[in-house]
Design a protein around this motif. Structure first.
Motif, PDB file in Angstrom:
ATOM      1  N   HIS A   1       0.855  -1.180   0.000  1.00  0.00           N
ATOM      2  CA  HIS A   1       0.000   0.000   0.000  1.00  0.00           C
ATOM      3  C   HIS A   1       0.895   1.236   0.000  1.00  0.00           C
ATOM      4  N   TRP A   2       0.344   2.322  -0.508  1.00  0.00           N
ATOM      5  CA  TRP A   2       1.101   3.552  -0.587  1.00  0.00           C
ATOM      6  C   TRP A   2       1.380   4.102   0.815  1.00  0.00           C
TER       7      TRP A   2
ATOM      8  N   VAL B   1       3.086   7.575   2.845  1.00  0.00           N
ATOM      9  CA  VAL B   1       3.386   8.985   2.629  1.00  0.00           C
ATOM     10  C   VAL B   1       4.157   9.521   3.825  1.00  0.00           C
TER      11      VAL B   1
ATOM     12  N   SER C   1      -3.930  12.062  -8.390  1.00  0.00           N
ATOM     13  CA  SER C   1      -3.406  10.780  -7.926  1.00  0.00           C
ATOM     14  C   SER C   1      -2.048  10.473  -8.573  1.00  0.00           C
TER      15      SER C   1
ATOM     16  N   ILE D   1       0.674  12.697  -7.072  1.00  0.00           N
ATOM     17  CA  ILE D   1       1.099  12.233  -5.755  1.00  0.00           C
ATOM     18  C   ILE D   1       1.978  10.992  -5.883  1.00  0.00           C
ATOM     19  N   GLU D   2       1.598  10.062  -6.763  1.00  0.00           N
ATOM     20  CA  GLU D   2       2.422   8.866  -6.971  1.00  0.00           C
ATOM     21  C   GLU D   2       3.827   9.238  -7.429  1.00  0.00           C
TER      22      GLU D   2
ATOM     23  N   LEU E   1       5.801  10.757  -4.540  1.00  0.00           N
ATOM     24  CA  LEU E   1       6.217   9.764  -3.542  1.00  0.00           C
ATOM     25  C   LEU E   1       7.349   8.884  -4.067  1.00  0.00           C
TER      26      LEU E   1
ATOM     27  N   ASN F   1       6.807  -0.030  -4.237  1.00  0.00           N
ATOM     28  CA  ASN F   1       5.832   0.770  -4.978  1.00  0.00           C
ATOM     29  C   ASN F   1       4.652  -0.107  -5.398  1.00  0.00           C
TER      30      ASN F   1
ATOM     31  N   PHE G   1      -2.728   5.526  -6.253  1.00  0.00           N
ATOM     32  CA  PHE G   1      -2.732   6.076  -4.904  1.00  0.00           C
ATOM     33  C   PHE G   1      -4.147   6.340  -4.405  1.00  0.00           C
TER      34      PHE G   1
ATOM     35  N   ASP H   1      -5.932   3.627  -2.410  1.00  0.00           N
ATOM     36  CA  ASP H   1      -5.590   3.478  -0.994  1.00  0.00           C
ATOM     37  C   ASP H   1      -6.225   4.572  -0.161  1.00  0.00           C
ATOM     38  N   TYR H   2      -6.272   5.779  -0.718  1.00  0.00           N
ATOM     39  CA  TYR H   2      -6.948   6.862  -0.009  1.00  0.00           C
ATOM     40  C   TYR H   2      -8.439   6.539   0.141  1.00  0.00           C
TER      41      TYR H   2
ATOM     42  N   MET I   1      -3.912   4.088   3.365  1.00  0.00           N
ATOM     43  CA  MET I   1      -2.684   4.866   3.231  1.00  0.00           C
ATOM     44  C   MET I   1      -2.011   4.971   4.602  1.00  0.00           C
TER      45      MET I   1
END
Length: 518
Positions: free
Chosen positions: A242-243, A245, A292, A295-296, A299, A311, A316, A319-320, A325
């Motif tokens: 999972h992503w 942050v 999205s 953000i990917e 990251l 990864n 992303f 997951d949000y 996340m």
């Protein structure tokens, strides 16, 4: 009736099971009914007390985790509060509104019985003027006896986490029984004090199963316990990526994703209401995937995800949308760079006498200690106490617990559930639904027909399926504002909580926007 065959200690209008965050929220809103609250532990706070490590912190700014009528005294503090800070906040809230007098601590619910009548196709009054549920509780103590209570309405707030660990299943003679080392679930690890936790991991070869927040925090604590030449690295065994942050990015995520995720749900479910806001959001809806992707890319550039093969292969925003996340502690990747945290991808594994065997590639990992950060079985907590046939009504082919407004199952009379949907602001989510529940109990509005509520639940589940492959978590983060709007309007209140058109259309919402709910 069942109540005639046993002595009832007390009869009351409202009973509440659990005094975690959701239980406290429900108690505050229903306090005018003099409710009885059963809490198995010795304090309020739920998972913040029973399932927190020494390093556990909130994953969002404190202003996103506060009651509407009780802001944090230091709500603009940029640091994330620890679990002890949150327990202090909840305790202060309970003292401020004199809630402790309703709570029976160290009292576990062991059985629930239905003593009400049959329905007629409508969901009747929550408080019908007669007992509907009987609840058996057992206070802690060696000579305690079961006591029975009866209620017109029961509010279940036991939550999805804690109490019942989820343990992986293994082939015969390939489970922890053959392992010569120690196996511990994260729930039991939480019971250790700091010195005991450090001693448990120091100098040990540790395998941590999982890659969500609890597993990541465990890995950092393990790395900290193994500093120096005698220390040994821990290995995180990862089935699904999972992503993750960095902590400083969580401040911007609600603002970015506000624009890109709420409009499609808004238009789909409410085409004729709040047209100005809908129109402005529609203009911004193409940004969903663009944000999205941005953000990917950020990251992948900022964090060594590719270096360690961390990864994910899904967007992303999924997951949000499923509340999966994870916020990485400051020292997580620095410890990995020092070799103190290692990573192993494996979809299937089992125990050997000396550690783990990975069935994907038939490799092995020696270990002295295996820590299972594999989550909790919240469904079992419910099925252990909810009687049939109502227990079966909580099952659903999709795996999502079927609840209207995230609170009521239309097929279970005079019972509500608070704390069973997730969002980026779980406290606010529980508080708003508790307000809705209290106003429903006060007969300030009426529910739709049972068939209409069931239809609404099915539509919501279908929408979640289109939003993320991880929809079974019942997370509403990408359309929580739409949920809040609908709840306000059903209560007969305005869904416009800002003081201007532009703020209403473009500003993220917070708990303080719902401070005055008259």
């Amino acid at each position: 009736m069942a109540s005639q065959s046993r002595a009832v200690v007390r009869s009351s209008k409202v009973g509440i099971i659990g005094a975690g965050v959701s239980g406290v929220a429900a108690l505050k809103q229903l306090a005018h009914y003099d409710p009885v609250v059963f809490e198995a532990g010795d304090c309020i706070g739920g998972v913040w007390k029973s399932c927190s490590y020494h390093s556990t912190k909130l994953q969002s700014p404190r202003k996103d985790y506060e009651f509407a009528d009780f802001p944090w005294p230091n709500r603009d503090d940029p640091t994330f509060p620890s679990h002890l800070d949150i327990l202090d906040y909840l305790t202060s809230y309970a003292h401020r509104f004199d809630l402790f007098k309703y709570v029976n601590f160290n009292t576990k619910v062991v059985e629930i019985r239905f003593v009400g009548g049959d329905g007629d196709g409508e969901y009747g009054a929550l408080l019908p003027g007669r007992p509907v549920w009987e609840v058996a509780v057992r206070p802690n103590g060696p000579e305690s006896t079961i006591q029975w209570y009866e209620f017109e309405m029961l509010v279940v707030c036991t939550g999805k986490y804690g109490d019942v660990p989820k343990i992986p299943e293994f082939p015969q003679k390939r489970g922890p029984e053959i392992f010569k080392g120690k196996v511990m679930h994260s729930m039991d690890y939480c019971k250790l004090d700091k010195e005991e936790a450090t001693e448990l991991m120091r100098g040990k070869k540790v395998a941590i199963i999982g890659f969500k927040k609890s597993a990541i925090d465990l890995a950092v604590e393990c790395a900290q316990a193994n500093q120096g030449p005698e220390g040994k690295p821990c290995t995180m065994v990862i089935r699904t990526l999972h992503w993750t942050v960095p902590h400083y990015w969580v401040w911007g995520l609600p603002f970015f994703l506000f624009f890109s995720t709420r409009s499609s749900q808004f238009i789909h479910q409410r085409p004729n209401q709040n047209l100005l806001r809908a129109f402005l959001c529609l203009l911004l809806s193409p940004l969903r995937h663009a944000v999205s992707k941005f953000i990917e890319s950020y990251l992948l550039h900022k964090l060594p995800l590719q270096k360690y093969g961390l990864n994910p292969d899904h967007p992303f925003v999924e997951d949000y949308a499923s509340c999966q996340m994870a916020i990485t502690p400051n020292d997580f990747f620095p410890e990995a760079d020092k070799g103190n945290i290692l990573f192993k991808r494996a979809s299937k594994w089992c125990f050997t006498t000396t550690g783990l065997q990975f069935l994907d590639d038939n490799t092995r990992l020696d270990a002295d200690l295996v820590l299972l950060a594999t989550g909790y079985d919240g469904k079992k907590k419910l099925t252990d106490i909810i009687p049939e046939p109502f227990r079966s009504f909580l099952e659903y082919p999709s795996g999502v617990m079927p609840l209207y407004r995230g609170t009521i199952n239309p097929l279970i009379p005079n019972m509500a559930f608070v704390g069973y949907i997730e969002s980026v602001a779980n406290l606010h989510t529980a508080e708003l639904r508790s307000i809705w529940l209290a106003r429903l109990a006060d007969k300030k509005f009426k529910l739709p027909k049972v068939e209409k509520m069931c239809e609404h639940i099915s539509q919501e589940i279908e929408i979640m399926k289109k939003t993320t492959r991880f929809y079974q978590r019942h997370c509403i983060s990408t359309y929580s504002i739409n949920h809040s709007d609908e709840i306000c309007e059903e209560m007969g209140l305005s869904s416009w909580r800002k003081n201007s058109f532009l703020a209403e259309a473009l500003s993220p919402y917070g708990s303080q926007d719902y401070k005055h709910m008259e």
